[in-house]
Enzyme design. Sequence first.
Site, PDB file in Angstrom:
ATOM      1  CE1 TYR A   1      12.345  31.691   5.862  1.00  0.00           C
ATOM      2  CE2 TYR A   1      12.571  29.342   5.422  1.00  0.00           C
ATOM      3  CZ  TYR A   1      12.256  30.620   4.992  1.00  0.00           C
ATOM      4  OH  TYR A   1      11.860  30.834   3.713  1.00  0.00           O
TER       5      TYR A   1
ATOM      6  CE  LYS B   1      -0.455  -0.231   5.008  1.00  0.00           C
ATOM      7  NZ  LYS B   1      -1.017  -1.099   6.031  1.00  0.00           N
TER       8      LYS B   1
HETATM    9  C1  LIG Z   1      -0.280  -2.018   6.659  1.00  0.00           C
HETATM   10  C2  LIG Z   1      -0.873  -3.260   7.018  1.00  0.00           C
HETATM   11  C3  LIG Z   1      -0.092  -4.388   7.271  1.00  0.00           C
HETATM   12  C4  LIG Z   1       1.407  -4.378   7.305  1.00  0.00           C
HETATM   13  O1  LIG Z   1       1.866  -3.984   8.557  1.00  0.00           O
HETATM   14  P1  LIG Z   1       3.402  -3.853   8.914  1.00  0.00           P
HETATM   15  O2  LIG Z   1       3.430  -3.411  10.321  1.00  0.00           O
HETATM   16  O3  LIG Z   1       3.948  -2.813   7.997  1.00  0.00           O
HETATM   17  O4  LIG Z   1       4.029  -5.168   8.674  1.00  0.00           O
HETATM   18  C5  LIG Z   1      -0.740  -5.587   7.507  1.00  0.00           C
HETATM   19  N1  LIG Z   1      -2.097  -5.642   7.515  1.00  0.00           N
HETATM   20  C6  LIG Z   1      -2.872  -4.572   7.286  1.00  0.00           C
HETATM   21  C7  LIG Z   1      -4.349  -4.721   7.316  1.00  0.00           C
HETATM   22  C8  LIG Z   1      -2.290  -3.347   7.053  1.00  0.00           C
HETATM   23  O5  LIG Z   1      -3.070  -2.292   6.838  1.00  0.00           O
END
Ligand SMILES: *Cc1c(COP(=O)(O)O)cnc(C)c1O
Length: 628
Positions: free
Chosen positions: A258, A35
């Site tokens: 800044y 994702k």
């Molecule tokens: C993002 C996500 C993961 C992965 O989690 P990590 O901590 O990055 O391994 C697994 N399951 C779901 C439903 C997620 O949204």
Amino acid sequence: MERSWTEINLSNFEHNFNELKRFLRPGINTMQIVKADAYGHGAYQISRKAIACGAVSLGVANSDEGALLRYQGISVQILVLSPSLDHEIESIIEYDLTPSISYLDFAKSLNDYCRKRKIICKVHVNVDTGMGRSGFNLDKALVAYNQIKKMPNLKIEGIFSHYSASEENIEYTAHQKKVFNEFLDKLKELPPSVHIANSSAVINAADDFSTLVRIGLLSYGIYSDKSIHQLVDLRPVMSFKTRISLIKSAEYGESIGYNRTYIATEKVLYAILPIGYADGYDYLLSNKGYVLISGNLCPVIGRISMDMIAVNISGLDDVHVNDEVILLGEGHERLRAENITALYGGSCYEILCQIGRRAKRYYRENGSTIASSPLLRRDFVSFDYSDGKLNTIIEAAIEQRLQSKQIASLIYKDVLERLFTEKDQKIGYRRNFNHTIRFSETKIRDFQDYFQVNTSLTFTKKLQNDYFYVVCAKNELVLEKYFLRKDVEYRWLLNENFDLGKDFFDITDIRINKIELNTELKIVEGCLEIRCYHSQLADLVDQEVKFSISTRTYYPKNSHQVAVYLIEMTQGAEIQFIYDDLINNIEVVSIFSGKNRYPLISKESDRIKVTIPKDRWILPNSGVVFVY
Ligand SMILES: *Cc1c(COP(=O)(O)O)cnc(C)c1O
């Protein structure tokens, strides 16, 4: 060369993936979570690598991310982890994505959609065991599950939940695991896929009911918690790099950046780096971050600006503008994303996503770059159609495709630049190219080892000037220079035994339309330049005219080949080689790139003819060689 870029080390990814596999019971499948463009690493390349490492499915956040992967040719199962909205159903079906179900209305809409199309959609039911985010609440989950099960056009392929704190809270994680397990016990029959573990849980919270684990963060080489250091060896996959753009110094009492948050307490030497919070380098790293310059950690001084930061390089000698700087990733423990974000209490998930958004990516494997992907720009082609802009885009596009600057530049410089870049827009296309080469015995006694050659060439083309050149050179190197000149319409390579001059190369007839041209001979550095001109030509400039050029010269009998090259874009050609009865056994080697690679070749007793139909275009640098 970029101002800043990320390097995605796919070998490290593979290493991490295999490290995680060590914790899995045999037969457990892995889903790679990609994702948010694979946490800023590039979903396509990471997906491919994960599949090669054994991942059987991918997890994305929404249908758009899934659709993009399908476009790119990924065919394994893709689970949409977040609750989808009704308007995404169409693309879920179109791109064969697997939605997760967190509420009944969506399941009903999806079922309706599928019923009308007589299709069945596989789904994964999401149960909330304590994350408090997506998924059916536990008290409603069983009823919901059974209702979905009854929907004829949905097929429950999976059931899953998600840990809230598997990296650090062992008790709560154990509670969630227990609750999920109890829920599973209530189901009469389990679907093929049961999953709850994210990557930290793979290390911390093994279970005996799952058939699949969903791995994310750890596969990208991040330690989600100090406690797992001893258990697993993880290597950062993403590195963020830039170059020094300026070196300066400040005296005692002077401020940098800044709002004067940094004031020199002694003389400091510092470097300006061309990245800032707009590149994902978090604002909260102001006066806190570290970067690596030739192996030395250098502290960030002053505020992070939108596009610039300053780092202290006092005490380092041999530091220069353009030197490479590592801001995050490999190279030093303190540059690991988890350590950088610890400096300001931030999230390592977040910084990876942030940085991945703006920088160009180079994918590296076993020490070499295997692919790259450009910056994500919403407005890639602006309303600037200037040559310069177009050229850059074209060159970049070729480079992108070939993944090689060198080959791209070769193609671009050799073929396309002539068409696209030359300042005066007058590109000469030739049409009706007609070239005849006739060999005959010479009547001159001393020339018995040579054929007499009469050539005649006609074509039409827009006249560019009120003159042009015909040239004859003694060697290829000299002739080469004349290929680049646009005011030369005919070139001949003379045998080295002859002297440059009228005796051995002469124009017998030369015209534009019906106008007989004047000629003027000059020898310039190994080349006979014949300037062809006429006062009436000035009026014909920019008009399409007919060129006729006839020459007489000599050719060694022992050469065994004659070549004719077309070095401009040409439409339609007829090339004839007439040898009477002087030669037998003649072969034609034709070199035509592009679509029309095979010209018509016809042989008669005394000649051979090569024809490309009148309406067909011939790319520059095509030609034929007659071999005898
Ligand atoms: C993002 C996500 C993961 C992965 O989690 P990590 O901590 O990055 O391994 C697994 N399951 C779901 C439903 C997620 O949204």
